[in-house]
Write an enzyme that holds these catalytic residues in place. Sequence first.
Site, PDB file in Angstrom:
ATOM      1  N   THR A 116       0.816  -1.212   0.000  1.00  0.00           N
ATOM      2  CA  THR A 116       0.000   0.000   0.000  1.00  0.00           C
ATOM      3  C   THR A 116       0.847   1.257   0.000  1.00  0.00           C
ATOM      4  O   THR A 116       1.984   1.259   0.515  1.00  0.00           O
ATOM      5  CB  THR A 116      -0.901   0.017   1.254  1.00  0.00           C
ATOM      6  OG1 THR A 116      -1.536   1.289   1.378  1.00  0.00           O
ATOM      7  CG2 THR A 116      -0.104  -0.219   2.530  1.00  0.00           C
ATOM      8  N   TYR A 140      -1.775   0.439  10.118  1.00  0.00           N
ATOM      9  CA  TYR A 140      -1.999  -0.275   8.855  1.00  0.00           C
ATOM     10  C   TYR A 140      -0.754  -0.200   7.979  1.00  0.00           C
ATOM     11  O   TYR A 140      -0.256  -1.215   7.475  1.00  0.00           O
ATOM     12  CB  TYR A 140      -3.208   0.317   8.119  1.00  0.00           C
ATOM     13  CG  TYR A 140      -3.331  -0.136   6.690  1.00  0.00           C
ATOM     14  CD1 TYR A 140      -3.437  -1.483   6.373  1.00  0.00           C
ATOM     15  CD2 TYR A 140      -3.345   0.787   5.641  1.00  0.00           C
ATOM     16  CE1 TYR A 140      -3.542  -1.908   5.054  1.00  0.00           C
ATOM     17  CE2 TYR A 140      -3.454   0.376   4.328  1.00  0.00           C
ATOM     18  CZ  TYR A 140      -3.545  -0.969   4.035  1.00  0.00           C
ATOM     19  OH  TYR A 140      -3.645  -1.386   2.728  1.00  0.00           O
TER      20      TYR A 140
END
Length: 324
Positions: A116, A140
Site C-alpha cells: 500500500t 496499517y
Amino acid sequence: MKILLTGGAGYIGSHVVKLLGEAGYELLIYDNLSSGSEDAVLYGELVVADLLDYRKLESVMFDFKPDVVMHFAAKISVPESVKDPVAYYRNNFCATLNLLSSMIHAKVKYLIFSSTAAVYGIPVHIPIKEEDPTLPINPYGWSKLMSEIAIKDVASSGYPLRFVILRYFNVAGADPEGKLGERGQNALHLIHRALKVAKGEIPYLEVYGTDYSTPDGTCIRDYIHVTDLARAHLDAMYYILEGGASNIFNVGYGHGYSVLDVVNKVKKVTGVDFSVKYAPRREGDPPELVADSTKIKKEVGWQPIYDDLDFIINTAWKWEMSYI
C-alpha cells in the site's frame, strides 16, 4: 500452472481471480470470508480458513503445491488500525509470516504481495517514487511495511524466494462486465461510501478534514480502477516467472483528485445531490498520495486502460445499483 490466492474472495482478489480464471489457470482461493464473499469467487476452489491457522495453511500449501502465491488477505482500514493496532499487526504481519513459513516448507518460490501507499506516510514529494522514504503514520501502513521487510529478508536468507511487491494507491470501480464489485454495507472507501449515500443506504457522507495544505483543503488521492490493478498482478506474475528480479512497484495513475472533486463527480454521475457533513481530520491520513508508476510501466510493461474518474465511478455505480 497453479496459483494460490489468499483473500481471493475479497474486492481486489476476486477481480484478479476472474482474470486468472479466464486465462485458464488452476486456482485455489484461501479466505476466511471475514470481508470476502463466496459468490465473488468466479473460478477455482475456495478453502474457507484463516492464515493464522498455521496447520491448515501448511496442509493446503503442501496438498495444492502452487507455483505462485498471490497474497491479498489483510485488514485495510486506517482509522480502525489506529483504534486496534494489535489486530492489524496480528492479521497483516503475523499472517504474512505464517504464509512465508508455509511457502518455505512447501518449497514455493514465487510471491506477489499486496502492499500500500500507506507505507510512505507523509511523502517527501509528489508523485511518490518507490525509492522514497517509508515512514508510515498509522498501524496499517506499518503492518504492511513490516510484511515487506519480512519478504525481503526471506529472499536474502538463502531461500530462493522471488517476489513482486505492489504498492496500491486508492482502488475503486467495478468489473466493466458487471460481474464483480465492492461489497458490504460497511463501506470504507470514499467512492463506495459516497455511492451508498447516493443510493440512500447511508444518510450522509462524512468529509474528514478541510484544512489540509491542498487547493480545496481536502485530501488528494490517486484513484485506480480495480481492473487495471488486477491486470498489474498478472503482468507482475509474468515478469517474475520470465526472470525479472524481485522488485517493488507503485500502481497508480500519477494524478490525484481531492475528496471534494470525488464528491462532486459522484453527484454528477448518480444525479443525486446527497448530504455531506464536514468533520475534523482523521488520525493517520496524509494530505496527498499520488503515484509515480513509471517503473512498473517500464520494467513490467503494465499499461492502464481505465484512467478516467467518470468511468471508475460509473462502473462502481452500475454495480452498486445491481448488487443487493
